[in-house]
Enzyme design. Structure first.
Site, short mmCIF file in Angstrom:
data_model
loop_
_atom_site.label_atom_id
_atom_site.label_comp_id
_atom_site.label_asym_id
_atom_site.label_seq_id
_atom_site.Cartn_x
_atom_site.Cartn_y
_atom_site.Cartn_z
N HIS A 17 13.12 -12.13 39.84
CA HIS A 17 13.93 -11.63 40.96
C HIS A 17 13.14 -11.72 42.27
CE1 HIS A 17 15.76 -8.95 37.62
NE2 HIS A 17 16.70 -9.81 37.95
N LYS A 41 27.15 -5.08 30.69
CA LYS A 41 25.94 -4.80 29.91
C LYS A 41 26.00 -3.37 29.40
CE LYS A 41 22.85 -7.96 32.37
NZ LYS A 41 21.83 -8.08 33.43
N ARG A 101 19.02 -19.53 36.15
CA ARG A 101 17.90 -19.89 35.29
C ARG A 101 18.21 -21.11 34.44
NH1 ARG A 101 17.28 -13.93 33.01
NH2 ARG A 101 19.50 -14.40 32.94
O1 PNS Z 1 21.54 -8.62 37.36
P1 PNS Z 1 22.93 -8.77 36.81
O2 PNS Z 1 23.21 -7.73 35.75
O3 PNS Z 1 23.21 -10.17 36.31
O4 PNS Z 1 23.90 -8.51 38.06
C1 PNS Z 1 25.30 -8.51 37.90
C2 PNS Z 1 25.95 -7.74 39.06
C3 PNS Z 1 25.39 -6.32 39.11
C4 PNS Z 1 25.67 -8.44 40.37
C5 PNS Z 1 27.51 -7.70 38.79
O5 PNS Z 1 27.76 -7.10 37.55
C6 PNS Z 1 28.24 -6.94 39.90
O6 PNS Z 1 28.52 -7.52 40.93
N1 PNS Z 1 28.50 -5.64 39.67
C7 PNS Z 1 29.20 -4.78 40.63
C8 PNS Z 1 30.65 -4.61 40.22
C9 PNS Z 1 31.46 -5.86 40.57
O7 PNS Z 1 31.55 -6.25 41.72
N2 PNS Z 1 32.05 -6.47 39.54
C10 PNS Z 1 32.84 -7.67 39.67
C11 PNS Z 1 32.04 -8.89 39.28
S1 PNS Z 1 33.10 -10.26 38.99
#
Ligand code: PNS
Length: 174
Positions: A17, A41, A101
């Site tokens: 990150h 998750k 990645r």
């Molecule tokens: O590090 P990650 O877990 O791959 O990040 C994913 C993240 C947190 C960016 C994504 O789950 C997110 O945007 N969460 C906030 C809620 C949201 O906007 N959900 C719609 C995504 S399509």
């Protein structure tokens, strides 16, 4: 002023990150690192507040270290318990950056970028390929090693490893 949001669950933040943040800071005037929840998750190991503090402390560690070269003053750390597109609108930033990645990342990331862009067409997602030296690295992998008592100092910043040690203190060996 050009600004970009780098969102993630950062549970915990890794040097993979940091590499993206560092490279984004070399391209934009401001990078807002936004700690969010990922509902796909299972529950996070660290609380939202804890993850935010780890991001701040990891950036401070690496800004004074010799692995990365970036201007910490260009970086803001924020968090939100809602949608990424709403956070972007509130902050008046319409670019999101995500690291890629490998191919399985691409499938998920493309879907998320297209869904977000359908909901908020003014917001664009840019993909940045990870440094190949760090492309194996994930927060899940860090937690897996740490849960078996292995040092993860090669993967995370010193202050992050300290937090991980606290979580897995029973059987952790440095
Ligand atoms: O590090 P990650 O877990 O791959 O990040 C994913 C993240 C947190 C960016 C994504 O789950 C997110 O945007 N969460 C906030 C809620 C949201 O906007 N959900 C719609 C995504 S399509």
């Amino acid at each position: 002023m050009s600004a970009v949001i780098y969102p993630g669950s950062f549970d915990p933040i890794t040097r993979g990150h940091i590499d993206i943040i560092c490279r984004a800071a070399n391209l934009f005037d401001k990078v807002i690192v936004c700690v969010l929840n990922n509902s796909t998750k299972k529950s996070s190991l660290f609380s939202l507040d804890n993850r935010v503090n780890m991001v701040k402390n990891a950036l401070a560690d690496e800004a004074s270290g010799d692995i990365f070269n970036f201007d910490i003053n260009k970086i803001e750390v924020a968090s939100d318990d809602g949608l990424l597109i709403d956070f972007a609108k509130k902050n008046d930033v319409n670019i999101i950056i995500r690291g890629l990645r490998e191919v399985t990342d691409f499938t998920i990331e493309l879907q998320m970028a297209q869904a977000n862009n359908t909901m908020a067409p003014e917001i664009e997602t840019l993909f940045m390929p990870t440094n190949p030296k760090l492309s194996y690295l994930s927060s899940s992998m860090v937690k897996e090693f740490a849960s078996y008592g292995k040092s993860v100092s090669a993967f995370v910043s010193p202050s992050v490893e300290e937090e991980i040690i606290k979580k897995y203190s029973q059987n952790y060996s440095k």
